[in-house]
Design a protein around this motif. Sequence first.
Motif, PDB file in Angstrom:
ATOM      1  N   TYR A  96      -8.132   5.051  11.069  1.00 43.24           N
ATOM      2  CA  TYR A  96      -8.572   4.731   9.719  1.00 43.24           C
ATOM      3  C   TYR A  96      -9.617   3.611   9.765  1.00 43.24           C
ATOM      4  O   TYR A  96      -9.393   2.564  10.369  1.00 43.24           O
ATOM      5  CB  TYR A  96      -7.409   4.247   8.854  1.00 43.24           C
ATOM      6  CG  TYR A  96      -6.374   5.294   8.571  1.00 43.24           C
ATOM      7  CD1 TYR A  96      -5.227   5.409   9.344  1.00 43.24           C
ATOM      8  CD2 TYR A  96      -6.546   6.191   7.509  1.00 43.24           C
ATOM      9  CE1 TYR A  96      -4.270   6.377   9.079  1.00 43.24           C
ATOM     10  CE2 TYR A  96      -5.598   7.161   7.244  1.00 43.24           C
ATOM     11  CZ  TYR A  96      -4.465   7.247   8.030  1.00 43.24           C
ATOM     12  OH  TYR A  96      -3.523   8.207   7.762  1.00 43.24           O
ATOM     13  N   LYS A 106      -5.004   9.464   1.767  1.00 44.14           N
ATOM     14  CA  LYS A 106      -5.348   8.194   2.405  1.00 44.14           C
ATOM     15  C   LYS A 106      -4.440   7.063   1.933  1.00 44.14           C
ATOM     16  O   LYS A 106      -3.700   7.180   0.961  1.00 44.14           O
ATOM     17  CB  LYS A 106      -6.800   7.842   2.138  1.00 44.14           C
ATOM     18  CG  LYS A 106      -7.121   7.525   0.695  1.00 44.14           C
ATOM     19  CD  LYS A 106      -8.584   7.122   0.573  1.00 44.14           C
ATOM     20  CE  LYS A 106      -8.950   6.820  -0.862  1.00 44.14           C
ATOM     21  NZ  LYS A 106     -10.360   6.415  -0.986  1.00 44.14           N
ATOM     22  N   VAL A 107      -4.497   5.964   2.660  1.00 44.00           N
ATOM     23  CA  VAL A 107      -3.729   4.774   2.304  1.00 44.00           C
ATOM     24  C   VAL A 107      -4.389   4.122   1.091  1.00 44.00           C
ATOM     25  O   VAL A 107      -5.589   3.873   1.081  1.00 44.00           O
ATOM     26  CB  VAL A 107      -3.703   3.792   3.490  1.00 44.00           C
ATOM     27  CG1 VAL A 107      -2.922   2.539   3.135  1.00 44.00           C
ATOM     28  CG2 VAL A 107      -3.110   4.464   4.727  1.00 44.00           C
ATOM     29  N   LEU A 129      -7.744  -4.213   1.141  1.00 44.86           N
ATOM     30  CA  LEU A 129      -8.371  -3.247   2.032  1.00 44.86           C
ATOM     31  C   LEU A 129      -8.553  -1.921   1.318  1.00 44.86           C
ATOM     32  O   LEU A 129      -7.655  -1.448   0.628  1.00 44.86           O
ATOM     33  CB  LEU A 129      -7.497  -3.011   3.264  1.00 44.86           C
ATOM     34  CG  LEU A 129      -7.526  -4.037   4.381  1.00 44.86           C
ATOM     35  CD1 LEU A 129      -6.485  -3.679   5.429  1.00 44.86           C
ATOM     36  CD2 LEU A 129      -8.894  -4.125   5.021  1.00 44.86           C
ATOM     37  N   TYR A 140      -5.010  -7.644   8.686  1.00 42.60           N
ATOM     38  CA  TYR A 140      -3.692  -7.611   8.100  1.00 42.60           C
ATOM     39  C   TYR A 140      -2.706  -7.074   9.126  1.00 42.60           C
ATOM     40  O   TYR A 140      -3.050  -6.235   9.949  1.00 42.60           O
ATOM     41  CB  TYR A 140      -3.680  -6.656   6.908  1.00 42.60           C
ATOM     42  CG  TYR A 140      -4.701  -6.971   5.847  1.00 42.60           C
ATOM     43  CD1 TYR A 140      -6.062  -6.907   6.110  1.00 42.60           C
ATOM     44  CD2 TYR A 140      -4.302  -7.322   4.569  1.00 42.60           C
ATOM     45  CE1 TYR A 140      -6.996  -7.188   5.141  1.00 42.60           C
ATOM     46  CE2 TYR A 140      -5.229  -7.589   3.583  1.00 42.60           C
ATOM     47  CZ  TYR A 140      -6.572  -7.527   3.881  1.00 42.60           C
ATOM     48  OH  TYR A 140      -7.488  -7.805   2.910  1.00 42.60           O
ATOM     49  N   TYR A 196       0.863  -1.171   0.000  1.00 47.00           N
ATOM     50  CA  TYR A 196       0.000   0.000   0.000  1.00 47.00           C
ATOM     51  C   TYR A 196       0.903   1.226   0.000  1.00 47.00           C
ATOM     52  O   TYR A 196       2.061   1.158   0.408  1.00 47.00           O
ATOM     53  CB  TYR A 196      -0.878   0.044   1.257  1.00 47.00           C
ATOM     54  CG  TYR A 196      -1.967  -1.000   1.297  1.00 47.00           C
ATOM     55  CD1 TYR A 196      -1.696  -2.309   1.680  1.00 47.00           C
ATOM     56  CD2 TYR A 196      -3.285  -0.666   0.957  1.00 47.00           C
ATOM     57  CE1 TYR A 196      -2.698  -3.260   1.714  1.00 47.00           C
ATOM     58  CE2 TYR A 196      -4.292  -1.612   1.002  1.00 47.00           C
ATOM     59  CZ  TYR A 196      -3.985  -2.907   1.377  1.00 47.00           C
ATOM     60  OH  TYR A 196      -4.983  -3.850   1.412  1.00 47.00           O
ATOM     61  N   PHE A 205      -9.268   1.930   2.353  1.00 48.01           N
ATOM     62  CA  PHE A 205      -9.210   2.775   3.530  1.00 48.01           C
ATOM     63  C   PHE A 205     -10.014   4.060   3.336  1.00 48.01           C
ATOM     64  O   PHE A 205     -10.128   4.589   2.221  1.00 48.01           O
ATOM     65  CB  PHE A 205      -7.759   3.181   3.826  1.00 48.01           C
ATOM     66  CG  PHE A 205      -6.935   2.090   4.432  1.00 48.01           C
ATOM     67  CD1 PHE A 205      -6.300   1.160   3.624  1.00 48.01           C
ATOM     68  CD2 PHE A 205      -6.782   1.995   5.801  1.00 48.01           C
ATOM     69  CE1 PHE A 205      -5.525   0.142   4.176  1.00 48.01           C
ATOM     70  CE2 PHE A 205      -6.006   0.992   6.365  1.00 48.01           C
ATOM     71  CZ  PHE A 205      -5.381   0.066   5.550  1.00 48.01           C
ATOM     72  N   GLY A 206     -10.525   4.576   4.437  1.00 44.74           N
ATOM     73  CA  GLY A 206     -11.015   5.942   4.445  1.00 44.74           C
ATOM     74  C   GLY A 206      -9.832   6.900   4.557  1.00 44.74           C
ATOM     75  O   GLY A 206      -8.683   6.475   4.694  1.00 44.74           O
ATOM     76  N   LYS A 207     -10.120   8.186   4.507  1.00 43.37           N
ATOM     77  CA  LYS A 207      -9.043   9.187   4.539  1.00 43.37           C
ATOM     78  C   LYS A 207      -8.475   9.389   5.937  1.00 43.37           C
ATOM     79  O   LYS A 207      -7.447  10.022   6.107  1.00 43.37           O
ATOM     80  CB  LYS A 207      -9.549  10.516   3.989  1.00 43.37           C
ATOM     81  CG  LYS A 207      -9.802  10.476   2.497  1.00 43.37           C
ATOM     82  CD  LYS A 207     -10.141  11.854   1.954  1.00 43.37           C
ATOM     83  CE  LYS A 207     -10.305  11.783   0.437  1.00 43.37           C
ATOM     84  NZ  LYS A 207     -10.624  13.086  -0.152  1.00 43.37           N
TER      85      LYS A 207
END
Lengths: 114, 113
Positions: free
Chosen positions: B86, A42-43, B101, A103, A35, B103-105
Amino acid sequence: EPEVTQTPSHQVTQMGQEVILRCVPISNHLYFYWYRQILGQKVEFLVSFYNNEISEKSEIFDDQFSVERPDGSNFTLKIRSTKLEDSAMYFCASRSDNYVYGYTFGSGTRLTVV
Amino acid sequence: AQRVTQPEKLLSVFKGAPVELKCNYSYSGSPELFWYVQYSRQRLQLLLRHISRESIKGFTADLNKGETSFHLKKPFAQEEDSAMYYCALSGVGSGAGSYQLTFGKGTKLSVIP
């Protein structure tokens, strides 16, 4: 508690250079991920890897990116010719075959392209 | 497509006050939802997963499928709760074993002493 290890913690590279980010996932995990997180954003998912091949990749993961598990323990992300916009925090993650346990993430590599 | 929305970028509360970090999701199937916490420049750590209905560090989160929400709550905030939170959703990708996954910000929680 087992950890995902990432090296280096910070990498500075010149634009156009190749860079390899390294990760050692948890030993009995089977699924591996990269990632990235651009500063202030964001990620974002880059790629997933299972059974020695890519199982899913995002639009970000173009031909400049590649992943490899060369020796059964390391999991690497290579960026062939870095661009300024590749500057970000890169997180490696792994999980067991039971995804509901979530994870485990590494501490990240901060890549700065100058 | 799967999407996670965390409407608040920053949430400041006083120590001892209740905390609610909002998370809404969009997913066509049956989602698996998680909360991750990131303390100052450290790794992302799993805080909660909805499937286990557990409480970690006093935090709880309930999946509300009708409202497509998975808000994180804590009755009494502590200074050590200050971190980035998050919300994340796992759905089945097209590849075997993907479960990537989304993710949100993120919401930065600041607990004021």
